[in-house]
Design a protein around this motif. Structure first.
Motif, PDB file in Angstrom:
ATOM      1  N   SER A   1     -23.210  19.151  -4.236  1.00 63.75           N
ATOM      2  CA  SER A   1     -22.312  19.827  -3.685  1.00 63.75           C
ATOM      3  C   SER A   1     -20.943  20.044  -4.511  1.00 63.75           C
ATOM      4  CB  SER A   1     -21.831  19.319  -2.256  1.00 63.75           C
ATOM      5  OG  SER A   1     -21.620  17.968  -2.535  1.00 63.75           O
ATOM      6  N   GLU A   2     -19.966  20.930  -4.059  1.00 64.27           N
ATOM      7  CA  GLU A   2     -18.991  21.027  -4.685  1.00 64.27           C
ATOM      8  C   GLU A   2     -17.460  20.914  -3.997  1.00 64.27           C
ATOM      9  OE1 GLU A   2     -18.608  24.929  -6.611  1.00 64.27           O
ATOM     10  OE2 GLU A   2     -20.543  24.770  -7.356  1.00 64.27           O
ATOM     11  N   TYR A   3     -16.285  20.246  -4.469  1.00 69.53           N
ATOM     12  CA  TYR A   3     -15.225  20.206  -3.515  1.00 69.53           C
ATOM     13  C   TYR A   3     -14.092  20.513  -4.364  1.00 69.53           C
ATOM     14  CZ  TYR A   3     -11.431  17.960  -1.346  1.00 69.53           C
ATOM     15  OH  TYR A   3     -10.227  17.629  -0.971  1.00 69.53           O
ATOM     16  N   ASP A   4     -13.448  21.499  -4.045  1.00 70.62           N
ATOM     17  CA  ASP A   4     -12.527  22.077  -4.995  1.00 70.62           C
ATOM     18  C   ASP A   4     -11.134  21.546  -4.614  1.00 70.62           C
ATOM     19  OD1 ASP A   4     -10.636  23.753  -6.352  1.00 70.62           O
ATOM     20  OD2 ASP A   4     -10.992  25.744  -5.146  1.00 70.62           O
ATOM     21  N   ALA A   5     -10.627  20.741  -5.169  1.00 72.24           N
ATOM     22  CA  ALA A   5      -9.101  19.953  -4.522  1.00 72.24           C
ATOM     23  C   ALA A   5      -7.958  20.840  -4.638  1.00 72.24           C
ATOM     24  CB  ALA A   5      -9.032  18.644  -5.563  1.00 72.24           C
ATOM     25  N   GLU A   6      -7.966  21.772  -5.550  1.00 77.26           N
ATOM     26  CA  GLU A   6      -7.080  22.981  -5.446  1.00 77.26           C
ATOM     27  C   GLU A   6      -6.883  23.533  -4.433  1.00 77.26           C
ATOM     28  OE1 GLU A   6      -4.247  23.671  -7.536  1.00 77.26           O
ATOM     29  OE2 GLU A   6      -4.751  21.640  -8.600  1.00 77.26           O
ATOM     30  N   ALA A   7      -8.014  24.047  -3.499  1.00 77.72           N
ATOM     31  CA  ALA A   7      -8.258  24.802  -2.371  1.00 77.72           C
ATOM     32  C   ALA A   7      -7.445  24.114  -1.256  1.00 77.72           C
ATOM     33  CB  ALA A   7      -9.413  25.235  -2.210  1.00 77.72           C
ATOM     34  N   HIS A   8      -7.922  22.737  -1.431  1.00 75.93           N
ATOM     35  CA  HIS A   8      -7.199  21.675  -0.363  1.00 75.93           C
ATOM     36  C   HIS A   8      -5.625  21.570  -0.512  1.00 75.93           C
ATOM     37  CE1 HIS A   8      -7.833  17.928   2.240  1.00 75.93           C
ATOM     38  NE2 HIS A   8      -7.244  19.024   2.817  1.00 75.93           N
TER      39      HIS A   8
ATOM     40  N   PHE B   1       0.900  -1.144  -0.002  1.00 75.51           N
ATOM     41  CA  PHE B   1      -0.013   0.011   0.034  1.00 75.51           C
ATOM     42  C   PHE B   1       0.785   1.307   0.043  1.00 75.51           C
ATOM     43  CE2 PHE B   1      -2.581  -3.344   1.959  1.00 75.51           C
ATOM     44  CZ  PHE B   1      -3.462  -3.535   1.028  1.00 75.51           C
ATOM     45  N   LYS B   2       1.107   1.836  -1.142  1.00 78.10           N
ATOM     46  CA  LYS B   2       2.048   2.837  -1.268  1.00 78.10           C
ATOM     47  C   LYS B   2       1.080   4.330  -1.032  1.00 78.10           C
ATOM     48  CE  LYS B   2       5.717   0.988  -3.318  1.00 78.10           C
ATOM     49  NZ  LYS B   2       7.378   1.380  -2.738  1.00 78.10           N
ATOM     50  N   GLY B   3      -0.367   4.120  -1.136  1.00 86.89           N
ATOM     51  CA  GLY B   3      -1.085   5.509  -0.858  1.00 86.89           C
ATOM     52  C   GLY B   3      -0.833   6.093  -2.164  1.00 86.89           C
ATOM     53  N   LYS B   4      -1.182   7.473  -1.976  1.00 85.80           N
ATOM     54  CA  LYS B   4      -1.459   8.527  -3.315  1.00 85.80           C
ATOM     55  C   LYS B   4      -0.168   9.263  -2.968  1.00 85.80           C
ATOM     56  CE  LYS B   4      -4.377  11.991  -5.043  1.00 85.80           C
ATOM     57  NZ  LYS B   4      -4.726  11.327  -6.215  1.00 85.80           N
ATOM     58  N   GLU B   5       0.688   9.239  -4.041  1.00 84.75           N
ATOM     59  CA  GLU B   5       2.073   9.488  -4.137  1.00 84.75           C
ATOM     60  C   GLU B   5       1.957  11.238  -4.528  1.00 84.75           C
ATOM     61  OE1 GLU B   5       5.614   7.054  -4.423  1.00 84.75           O
ATOM     62  OE2 GLU B   5       4.128   5.527  -5.267  1.00 84.75           O
ATOM     63  N   GLU B   6       1.018  11.240  -5.670  1.00 85.46           N
ATOM     64  CA  GLU B   6       1.022  12.801  -5.942  1.00 85.46           C
ATOM     65  C   GLU B   6       0.094  13.637  -5.058  1.00 85.46           C
ATOM     66  OE1 GLU B   6      -0.644  15.290  -9.709  1.00 85.46           O
ATOM     67  OE2 GLU B   6      -0.916  13.079  -9.857  1.00 85.46           O
ATOM     68  N   VAL B   7       0.244  14.574  -4.659  1.00 80.48           N
ATOM     69  CA  VAL B   7      -0.273  15.293  -3.362  1.00 80.48           C
ATOM     70  C   VAL B   7      -1.119  16.285  -4.178  1.00 80.48           C
ATOM     71  CG1 VAL B   7      -0.302  16.607  -1.542  1.00 80.48           C
ATOM     72  CG2 VAL B   7       1.174  14.805  -1.757  1.00 80.48           C
ATOM     73  N   ASP B   8      -2.393  16.121  -4.644  1.00 78.50           N
ATOM     74  CA  ASP B   8      -3.123  17.087  -5.345  1.00 78.50           C
ATOM     75  C   ASP B   8      -4.419  17.637  -4.681  1.00 78.50           C
ATOM     76  OD1 ASP B   8      -4.569  14.731  -5.511  1.00 78.50           O
ATOM     77  OD2 ASP B   8      -4.309  14.601  -7.667  1.00 78.50           O
ATOM     78  N   GLY B   9      -4.702  17.072  -3.344  1.00 73.85           N
ATOM     79  CA  GLY B   9      -5.806  17.394  -2.606  1.00 73.85           C
ATOM     80  C   GLY B   9      -7.089  16.624  -2.907  1.00 73.85           C
ATOM     81  N   ALA B  10      -7.109  15.855  -4.091  1.00 73.69           N
ATOM     82  CA  ALA B  10      -8.430  14.938  -4.668  1.00 73.69           C
ATOM     83  C   ALA B  10      -8.887  13.913  -3.691  1.00 73.69           C
ATOM     84  CB  ALA B  10      -8.017  14.582  -5.989  1.00 73.69           C
ATOM     85  N   ASP B  11     -10.007  13.673  -3.792  1.00 70.14           N
ATOM     86  CA  ASP B  11     -10.465  12.426  -2.952  1.00 70.14           C
ATOM     87  C   ASP B  11      -9.477  11.029  -3.216  1.00 70.14           C
ATOM     88  OD1 ASP B  11     -12.092  13.113  -1.250  1.00 70.14           O
ATOM     89  OD2 ASP B  11     -13.827  12.767  -2.575  1.00 70.14           O
TER      90      ASP B  11
END
Length: 257
Positions: free
Chosen positions: A193-200, A119-129
């Motif tokens: 609803s909206e989710y702005d991954a860039e803001a996160h 389980f490497k997880g999410k290696e690219e940090v982009d705030g997405a779900d």
């Protein structure tokens, strides 16, 4: 004179039972704790893991633990004060530091159980779900539940940074993005609803700290030098924060110990 009934009489005091110590001290919400540590009888004393997130005046603390009759047993722990060896010289209780601490404790516990390669997880940090349980794998992911204690679960709180770091690190923690920075509920009933991954993502990389540094450097240089002395000593300014946190994420993944 009207008759006044004495409520706290001898019978009351004879039958009075004090609350548990940590309730009297205002440290534990036992109603929430009972729900978190309760295990089904047909699971035969299997461990029920919790990811405990706490903030002090100086740092963020993340621990993976399980409850026993003798007390809570800690499996792995990480504090944001440890981020100094990963290249973060200061700012150990902001959102970005909480994310790093969550990532660090996730990689540590997976390494301890020999799951870090699976389980490497999410290696690219982009705030997405991201949900590790949605990926196809021969093994089941390490599951735990979030324990935030008496903290108010407000939208955009730093505790969600620690949660997001642990989830991106490869832990299975049941959650939604409704409390994350960048989430906007629908104005109309039944609407989307909206989710702005860039803001996160901006919060994860210390965007709010960068804005404050730039504003203070322009308006009050003396205060800027006093407030951000450790950043200045490390030759860091607002523009270099994202690179600093990116390097810290990479170093944590290479060697979380």
């Amino acid at each position: 004179m009207a008759f006044v009934k004495v409520l706290k009489n001898k019978a009351y005091f004879k039958r009075f039972q004090v609350k548990p110590r940590r309730r009297r001290e205002g440290k534990t919400d036992y109603r929430a704790r009972r729900k978190m540590v309760r295990q089904d009888k047909n699971k035969f004393n299997n461990k029920k893991y919790r990811m405990v997130v706490r903030f002090t005046n100086r740092k963020c603390i993340c621990q993976i633990m399980y409850a026993t009759i003798r007390g809570d047993m800690v499996v792995a722990q990480a504090t944001s004060a440890e981020l100094a060896k990963f290249g973060v010289p200061a700012g150990y209780k902001n959102y970005a530091a909480a994310y790093c601490t969550g990532l660090l404790v996730a990689r540590r516990v997976l390494k301890k159980f020999g799951l870090d390669q699976a389980f490497k997880g999410k290696e690219e940090v982009d705030g997405a779900d991201y949900h590790v349980e949605d990926e196809e794998n021969d093994k089941r992911p390490f599951k735990c539940i979030l324990d935030v204690g008496l903290q108010t679960t407000a939208a955009g709180h730093r505790m969600w940074g620690a949660l997001k770091g642990a989830v991106d690190g490869g832990l299975h923690i049941p959650h939604t993005n409704k409390k994350f920075p960048g989430f906007k509920a629908s104005d109309e009933k039944g609407g989307e609803s909206e989710y702005d991954a860039e803001a996160h993502k901006e919060k994860i990389f210390g965007g709010q700290v960068k804005d404050y540094m730039e504003m203070l450097a322009e308006e009050d240089p003396t205060k800027y030098e006093a407030h951000f002395s450790k950043y200045i000593a490390g030759d860091l300014d607002g523009e270099k924060l994202e690179e600093m946190y990116s390097d810290a994420h990479e170093k944590i993944r290479e060697d979380p110990e």
